[in-house]
Design a protein around this motif. Structure first.
Motif, PDB file in Angstrom:
ATOM      1  N   ALA A  22       0.892  -1.078   0.040  1.00  0.00           N
ATOM      2  CA  ALA A  22      -0.110   0.000  -0.017  1.00  0.00           C
ATOM      3  C   ALA A  22       0.674   1.344   0.097  1.00  0.00           C
ATOM      4  CB  ALA A  22      -0.819   0.081   1.230  1.00  0.00           C
ATOM      5  N   SER A  74       0.709   4.252  -3.020  1.00  0.00           N
ATOM      6  CA  SER A  74       0.232   5.454  -2.522  1.00  0.00           C
ATOM      7  C   SER A  74       1.282   6.656  -2.676  1.00  0.00           C
ATOM      8  CB  SER A  74      -0.148   5.339  -0.966  1.00  0.00           C
ATOM      9  OG  SER A  74       1.013   5.215  -0.159  1.00  0.00           O
ATOM     10  N   LYS A  91      -7.549   0.137   1.744  1.00  0.00           N
ATOM     11  CA  LYS A  91      -6.678   1.183   1.055  1.00  0.00           C
ATOM     12  C   LYS A  91      -6.237   0.598  -0.334  1.00  0.00           C
ATOM     13  CE  LYS A  91      -2.472   3.931   2.643  1.00  0.00           C
ATOM     14  NZ  LYS A  91      -1.509   3.784   3.312  1.00  0.00           N
ATOM     15  N   TYR A 116     -12.326   6.631   5.096  1.00  0.00           N
ATOM     16  CA  TYR A 116     -11.110   6.437   4.454  1.00  0.00           C
ATOM     17  C   TYR A 116     -10.095   7.335   4.795  1.00  0.00           C
ATOM     18  CZ  TYR A 116      -7.337   5.330   1.432  1.00  0.00           C
ATOM     19  OH  TYR A 116      -6.310   4.856   0.865  1.00  0.00           O
ATOM     20  N   ASN A 117     -10.430   8.521   4.581  1.00  0.00           N
ATOM     21  CA  ASN A 117      -9.456   9.756   4.895  1.00  0.00           C
ATOM     22  C   ASN A 117      -8.900   9.977   6.342  1.00  0.00           C
ATOM     23  OD1 ASN A 117      -9.045   9.704   1.850  1.00  0.00           O
ATOM     24  ND2 ASN A 117     -10.905  11.257   1.678  1.00  0.00           N
TER      25      ASN A 117
END
Lengths: 158, 550
Positions: free
Chosen positions: A153, A157, B280, B390-391
């Motif tokens: 991840a 990201s 994520k 999520y954020n």
């Protein structure tokens, strides 16, 4: 990426990584990424979670009871429409020493042990001794899983 | 060789330890010369070679004072564990009960076993005849270390049942053996402690039966049931020790129940992290192909630090830089609470994720308090919620679990609870493993204290005991040590409200969070960063200074 350390290809981590990445590519190939509606994201999240669990369980194969139980659960979920074969479940049960869970030991583990049983897949059919063994291995695998997924991840990201 | 030892042993001048040591040496000699498996050799023939290879492995005769009394000590070396074949051979001797309270020597890596042969021993008399000295055959099970310093008394033993054998019995399955190998390195040096605990444990056993001549430890029951019980308990405590090493941050816990709580929380937090990470990954847009990254990730993985910093690290990463010097205390105070905080976050998040329809609108980051949101009024669209979730929360909840903290998450570190307008909020503040109770104060609301309890909050049992009839209404409540308090209030006061421990110093240390009544959903994300800045600036202030802050 010059890395002097090479991973042991047979280790749990590498096995899980390869499987998981394969599953991820499959999931991504199914649907375009552009769709960012929450339902799509949710569905994908579900698939990824299942893929992660499945990869982990497959990496452990049938060596541990919890992995067998998890695989059985995943398979039964995917074959929900079909009548579930009870043979597998019985074989899962047979391989674990089943004892009654009420008052089995004088140590008074009752409530917490039952919670632990819910957490660890396949924990209902185990006595406390084996349950603790399975928990230890399960914790180890979970930490590996978290590490790998975190790395992936983070990488994506960036 | 029988002569030497019994005389020696009969001298009561020697301490128990010396006696044991002498016995050990004597047994070593004995073992070299005799074939102990005359009758059992039919079973163990293939393994005698292995058995004899052990340097210290020998069955000790404890029949010191009485000459032909039976021993129950067994010394086994580590190599014994590597013989999986042995264990299968001894499966057949299932009738021999064993008791493996640890007995051993403070020195060296020898594993000693304390075995009591039951009267139903299946050892044939011929084997007994083969024994040179009256001692009994026992089956060693798990390998432990202990000291025999405390063990003094032994009973007389019937000669027929006694033999001098070295048995490396493995009663359990191979799986246990494998896990024992893992644990072997961990079971070291705890001999005296183990022995004392065992003694204490066994002193409470029921009285011995007079007519049973079985080697038993002082004050222990000797019937087969209690022996088996003891065996089980030993096994369980062994595994608990192993788990204690595995689960970070639980070295201080000594109780089994507390240990289990810790384990449960840890497993829950790990599972939630997996969920979060998969969430994520679901939203991440890969710029590169996954396959190409295979190698890269693989190479990256071993180089990354895979150690989890202690739980107490988490609050430090909360950019409370002025408080880094409070490390140890902070760890105690907030660290454990952090762990609990994760669970609560994750629990609610899991509920959130798995129930998209009735998802609570609230999104929260809880790192020092355990907040359980139960929104009575169902929230709006799932998409906004997902965005918020999520954020906002996930990074915080992940970090709060005590894992490696990432600096980019700092901005999301804001501890906040967002409540829906006029929703009824039921929160639970947990104070676990902290040496004192904390009085928590919530600004902006008076809440009802509906429940309290000790140890982990159990979803099944806790709410059942809630007092919903006439709960006291206040804005500050004390959380019991190692326990929780459940409060409920209606979030009808819009704004960001401070919630903190009313012990001033603790507030400075970070034992606080923010409860925000959210009045516009779209603001939730900005909320997070605002609140984090707020927290950062607030940190140096005492509770008094910010009472009127908002």
């Amino acid at each position: 990426m010059n890395n002097p350390h090479h991973m042991n290809p047979r280790s749990l981590k590498s096995r899980f990584t390869t499987r998981f990445l394969r599953a991820l590519t499959k999931i991504r190939a199914q649907k375009p990424i552009s769709s960012s509606s929450p339902t799509e994201i949710f569905r994908r999240y579900r698939k990824i979670k299942v893929a992660a669990d499945k990869s982990m369980a497959y990496s452990v194969r049938s060596r541990k009871t919890w992995s067998r139980a998890m695989l059985w659960k995943l398979r039964s979920r995917s074959h929900r429409r079909r009548p579930v074969k009870t043979k597998f479940r019985q074989s899962v049960m047979k391989n674990t020493k089943t004892t009654t869970t009420t008052g089995e030991d004088g140590v008074g583990f009752g409530v917490e042990a039952s919670e632990l049983r819910e957490l660890v897949p396949g924990g209902e059919a185990m006595d406390l001794c084996n349950l603790l063994d399975e928990t230890a291995h399960y914790i180890k695998c979970l930490t590996t899983q978290v590490q790998v997924m975190k790395k992936i991840a983070d990488f994506y990201s960036l | 060789m029988n002569r030497a030892l019994p005389e020696m042993l009969q001298s009561s001048d020697m301490t128990v330890l010396e006696r044991q040591r002498a016995r050990l040496k004597w047994q070593a000699e004995q073992f070299q010369q005799q074939n102990y498996f005359s009758e059992l050799s039919g079973v163990f023939s293939s393994q005698t070679g292995h058995v004899q290879g052990f340097q210290q492995g020998c069955l000790m005769s404890r029949g010191g004072a009485r000459g032909d009394s039976v021993l129950s000590d067994m010394a086994m070396t580590r190599q014994l564990k590597h013989e999986p074949g042995l264990e299968t051979a001894w499966q057949g001797l299932g009738k021999v009960d064993m008791e493996f309270a640890p007995c051993g020597y403070g020195s060296g890596p020898s594993f000693d076993m304390n075995h009591a042969i039951s009267r139903t021993s299946s050892c044939p008399p011929a084997v007994a005849a083969a024994a040179a000295v009256g001692s009994k055959a026992v089956k060693g099970n798990s390998l432990k270390m202990g000291s025999t310093v405390g063990r003094v008394s032994f009973k007389k033993r019937k000669v027929e049942k006694s033999q001098n054998t070295e048995v490396v019995a493995e009663d359990e399955s191979k799986r246990i053996k494998a896990s024992e190998e893992e644990r072997e390195s961990k079971i070291t040096g705890s001999s005296t402690h183990r022995n004392s605990t065992d003694k204490k444990e066994n002193s409470g056993d029921t009285s011995k039966l007079d007519y049973i001549h079985v080697r038993a430890r002082r004050g222990q029951a000797t019937d087969s049931h209690s022996l088996a019980e003891r065996v089980r308990r030993e096994k369980i405590s062994e595994r608990m020790k192993y788990l204690q090493d595995l689960v970070p941050g639980c070295n201080k816990i000594t109780g089994k129940a507390g240990m289990l709580d810790e384990i449960i929380n840890y497993v829950q937090s790990l599972q939630r992290q997996v969920e979060f990470l998969s969430m994520k990954l679901a939203t991440v847009n890969p710029s590169l192909d996954f396959n190409i990254e295979n190698l890269y990730v693989k190479e990256v993985l071993p180089s990354c630090t895979t150690n989890f910093p202690p739980v107490g690290m988490a609050p430090e990463m909360e950019n409370h830089s002025p408080y880094l010097q409070f490390n140890p205390i902070q760890q105690v105070v907030s660290g454990c609470g952090m762990e609990m905080g994760t669970n609560s976050c994750d629990m609610a998040l899991r509920r959130t994720i798995s129930a998209p329809v009735s998802i609570p609108e609230a999104s929260f980051l809880d790192t020092s308090c355990f907040t359980d949101m139960q929104q009575i009024q169902p929230s709006a669209a799932w998409d906004v919620e997902l965005q918020n979730l999520y954020n906002v929360e996930f990074p915080g909840s992940i970090e709060a679990s005590g894992l490696k903290m990432e600096m980019e998450m700092e901005m999301h570190q804001a501890k906040q609870d967002c409540f829906q307008l006029n929703g009824v909020v039921s929160t639970k503040d947990v104070n676990l493993l902290i040496v004192e109770s904390h009085p928590f104060h919530l600004h902006g609301y008076n809440f009802f204290v509906v429940g309290t309890g000790i140890r982990n909050f159990k979803q099944a049992k806790g709410p059942a005991k809630y007092n919903l009839v006439d709960p006291p209404k206040r804005n500050m409540d004390g959380i019991p040590t190692g326990g929780w308090t459940a409060i409920r209030f209606r979030a009808d006061n819009p704004g960001v409200w401070f919630k903190h421990c009313h012990l001033e110093v603790h507030t400075g240390w970070g034992l606080k969070n923010i409860c925000g009544r959210e009045w516009r959903r779209t603001q939730s994300i900005h909320f997070a960063s605002n609140v984090s800045c707020f927290l950062y600036s607030v940190a140096p202030y005492t509770a008094k200074g910010i009472h009127g802050f908002l």
